[in-house]
Design an enzyme around this catalytic site. Sequence first.
Site, PDB file in Angstrom:
ATOM      1  N   SER A  70      -0.866   8.480 -44.714  1.00 41.72           N
ATOM      2  CA  SER A  70      -1.696   7.697 -43.789  1.00 41.72           C
ATOM      3  C   SER A  70      -2.329   8.482 -42.650  1.00 41.72           C
ATOM      4  CB  SER A  70      -0.864   6.553 -43.188  1.00 41.72           C
ATOM      5  OG  SER A  70      -0.708   5.538 -44.136  1.00 41.72           O
TER       6      SER A  70
ATOM      7  N   SER B 170      -3.679   4.754 -43.631  1.00 47.87           N
ATOM      8  CA  SER B 170      -3.817   3.606 -42.773  1.00 47.87           C
ATOM      9  C   SER B 170      -4.200   3.960 -41.332  1.00 47.87           C
ATOM     10  CB  SER B 170      -2.488   2.828 -42.757  1.00 47.87           C
ATOM     11  OG  SER B 170      -1.481   3.609 -42.159  1.00 47.87           O
TER      12      SER B 170
ATOM     13  N   LYS C 232      -2.211   4.972 -32.358  1.00 49.41           N
ATOM     14  CA  LYS C 232      -2.248   3.997 -33.450  1.00 49.41           C
ATOM     15  C   LYS C 232      -1.561   2.716 -33.001  1.00 49.41           C
ATOM     16  CE  LYS C 232      -1.326   3.691 -38.455  1.00 49.41           C
ATOM     17  NZ  LYS C 232      -0.752   4.388 -39.623  1.00 49.41           N
TER      18      LYS C 232
END
Lengths: 463, 528
Positions: free
Chosen positions: A148, A124, A47
């Site tokens: 997330s 996210s 990420k």
Amino acid sequence: MKRALERLRQLPRANERFNIFNSVNLSAAQQVMPSEKPLGNLVVGIKDNIVTKKLPTTCSSGVLAGYMSPYDATVVELLDEAGAVTAGKTNMDEFGMGSGGIHSFFGPTLNPAFPERPTVAGGSSSGSAAAVAAGVVDFALGTDTGGSVRMPAAYTSTVGFKPSYGRVSRHGVIAYAQSLDTVGIGARDVGLVRRVFEVLDRHDPKDPTSLPDELRQQAAALRREKKHLKIGIPAELLHGSVAAEIRERLLVVLDKLQAQGHELYPVSVPAVKNSLLVYYMLAPAEAASNLARYDGIRYGCRDEDLDMSDEVLFAPTRGKFGKEVKNRIVLGNYNLCSGAFKNNYMKAQKLRVELINQFDSIFAFENICTGNKPNPAGVDVLLSLTCMAPPPSLEAFTSKENKSPVNSYINDVFTVPMSLAGLPCISVPLAGMKGVGIQLTAQFADDYGLLDAAEDVMQEQLN
Amino acid sequence: STRGAAEVLHAAPKYALRCGLEIHTQLNTRNKLFSLSTNDPFQAAATPNYHTSFFDISLPGTQPRLNYEAVLYAIKLSLALDCRVNLKSQFDRKHYFYGDQPLGYQITQHYNPIAKDGKLCLYGAYDNIPEDEKTIGIIQLQLEQDTGRSLYKDTDGMTLIDLNRSNVPLVEMVTQPDFTDVKQVRAFVKKYQNLVRHLNISTGDLETGAMRVDVNMSVNGHARVELKNLPNTSSITNAIRYEYQRQVDIIRSGQADKMLKDVETRGWTGSATIKLRSKESTIDYRYMPDPEIPVLLLEPEVVHRVATALPELPDQTLRKLMAEPYNLSLKDAKILTTNSNSHGNFYTHHDLRNYFMKTFQLFTAKTGASNSKLPANWIIHELLGIINKLEIPLPKILQLLPASHFAEFLALIHDNELSKSSAKLLLFHIINDFKESHCSNLALPDFRLLIEQYNLNPLNEVEEHALTELCQYVLRELNDDALVADLVSGKKKNALKFLLGKGMRLSQGKVDPALLEGAFKSVLGIKW
């Protein structure tokens, strides 16, 4: 090796189609070589809020466009040592703020599980889940502050694991809300998630919130392998608004689990109903504070003309934050204002403690941090849904959110309570229902017990 | 004028001053407060941004790690100020934007500081205040980060930022508004400064900014004014005097309700206070408990052990030195307890005091003299004078003349085996030789041998009364009143040489001509 090279070969096309990566490691294929290491030649997506020396780290924000970190996050070092090959940095909601994966400087991530129409991947950690779903990585690292990792895992029908708070180092993980942030793991099966977790699950002296070794040992000593689980179904997480079709699928799973000898119990955690309020009181406050450092002076983007507007320093530079980030900064600063602090922030902290105490009262496993007594007749894991419905189309999500940002905040209702309590939690796909996940939760630090249970649940669903 | 204000301070008690202090003190720990960078904000001025870690410049993903040395120093200061140490304190974020504030907030202790409720007592006898005793209450001590520094370059509109100071540990100490007189403020600042130096937790220098004093003051209960940018003791006192006069003038003119209504921050230009901020431009700092720095939990045992290991505090030492058996004057006792300045000194008060006490003890044991002034006079005055004159650091002297040896030297004086004047010459001679050997000749001097060598035995030496007798004898023999009269009036100054020659001949050259000259002058009452 062959599989790794095949994944990397498919990556550019998948990326073009689903907008998975913010930056791609162009020498990944050369890094694939014979290896005996625990994660040798497994391809990983990281990420873009986890810092890496070799690739930019942007948090999908214009404010950090092109930022190169001079150091690697601890988790990145651990993966390198274990032989994993980094494919690239995955797209995300800017600074982790969002549940759809659409609030990115680089544009929205699309969901590979729904190739027929543009569908949100969840956020996210949108790119991480999408990379796993598209088969271009073996596993991916995400971060989970209020859901997330779990939400996008559910939306993409993959597995998403949020470990207990403090188990995996956050050193080098760009903070959204440190009291909630965790590094999570996404993959197609629980077994690989476990292998990766075993690599990352260690104390890091660089992280002040990293769980100390004594507590890790204490948790390990409490662990009992169980053939039959006591599974709690929290009443507060059985929403009337969940579609009948999903409920039916869930009941099928529950029947199967019972048939295998697992015991089901209705449980109640009344404080769960405060969770969204508490979360949106605390997380934006921490975020507003954490994002104060982005003034463009030392790194990142800086406004070329102005450093000030209306006598507010750095306002033009900080204007480069996206819409959702700005919303949350305003909300967070409002919560921290001297007038509101005692009534909002302090109250939220009290309610958070109340929630933790209630969770402690239903688990058989002892909470090694709170000192609360465990419930000898308590459950081993909680079972609920990860999301209320399969992912909406990009269009539907965007128009709903444009009406009110609160609409997307409600998406977090199933995932936020566990984040507030720091509990380990995993989303596994609900069989027969694309884009929906079953969420399993265990007591704090009972991460391995949770992974065992998740493997069982995955297995039973296949039977 | 400032002088006028000073008079008003005493003459007009109907304008009551109420004043409190906020003092920021840099702790001289090895590392910074939340990182492992070297804590050296000033020496590295030539290399800006040199002592900076990834955390100090707030790189994304970095985290604070508390430096426990700073905690230890803060506990020491808390205990020395008679505070209650909080066994559970925590760190908070204070938000405001500034170029030299890289996090966008300062990590401080707002809600639960490390210590509360202390006091520092000022005494008329020690601290030069008009009252016999004045207690200043301490509200709290908090640990916090220092900011970086901004250097404004007017020429090209640039601001340079140096983060060497960023994240250096500070203790902020806040007093109650207990000061009613500027003398108390001056005394407190000096005493507090000496205390942090004594505890060896800070250089305590105002000039370098290692210690920064802000003043909160009001007159007759009107709104509080905060005075900032006060770089030294005289700015502090002058600014208070000026601001007091300004407020008294406002009250006298009947405008206090309008002009002293709201809290205001003022700076000091060197000759006047000027408005920096008023209530309208006050920032809401949006304090928030830091979400990742663990709560600071202290075991009572830890605090107890720090308390036990605390050195004797300066007031206690002063009291001890001024009582039996030492009986030092306040001035002498202060020399042994106060660091005048941390730089450029050849001794620390600590080393000097230890040397004095040890010598005193050995000297007393040797001679049986129970409360002699000899050790004080010879160490604080003679020895210190030589140290400063020859610029030799005390630790070197301690190698040449250990306390036992110096006690022996004093015993010779005490037993009249060595006259004071000879002893002065001898001591200087020994230390000067040592200096000329580049402090390499560490052989302990043999005083008796030296006395022999230089013929300093008082039996061979003409004492003061003997000198007087010698002069009187010469004059009697000469029996020339006219010559003496011309000599005394200054008409025939050369006659003194004539008298000296006679005297030297009589004493067979054993008299120091300079001493003899002095003796003639005093016997004859020569004024020129």
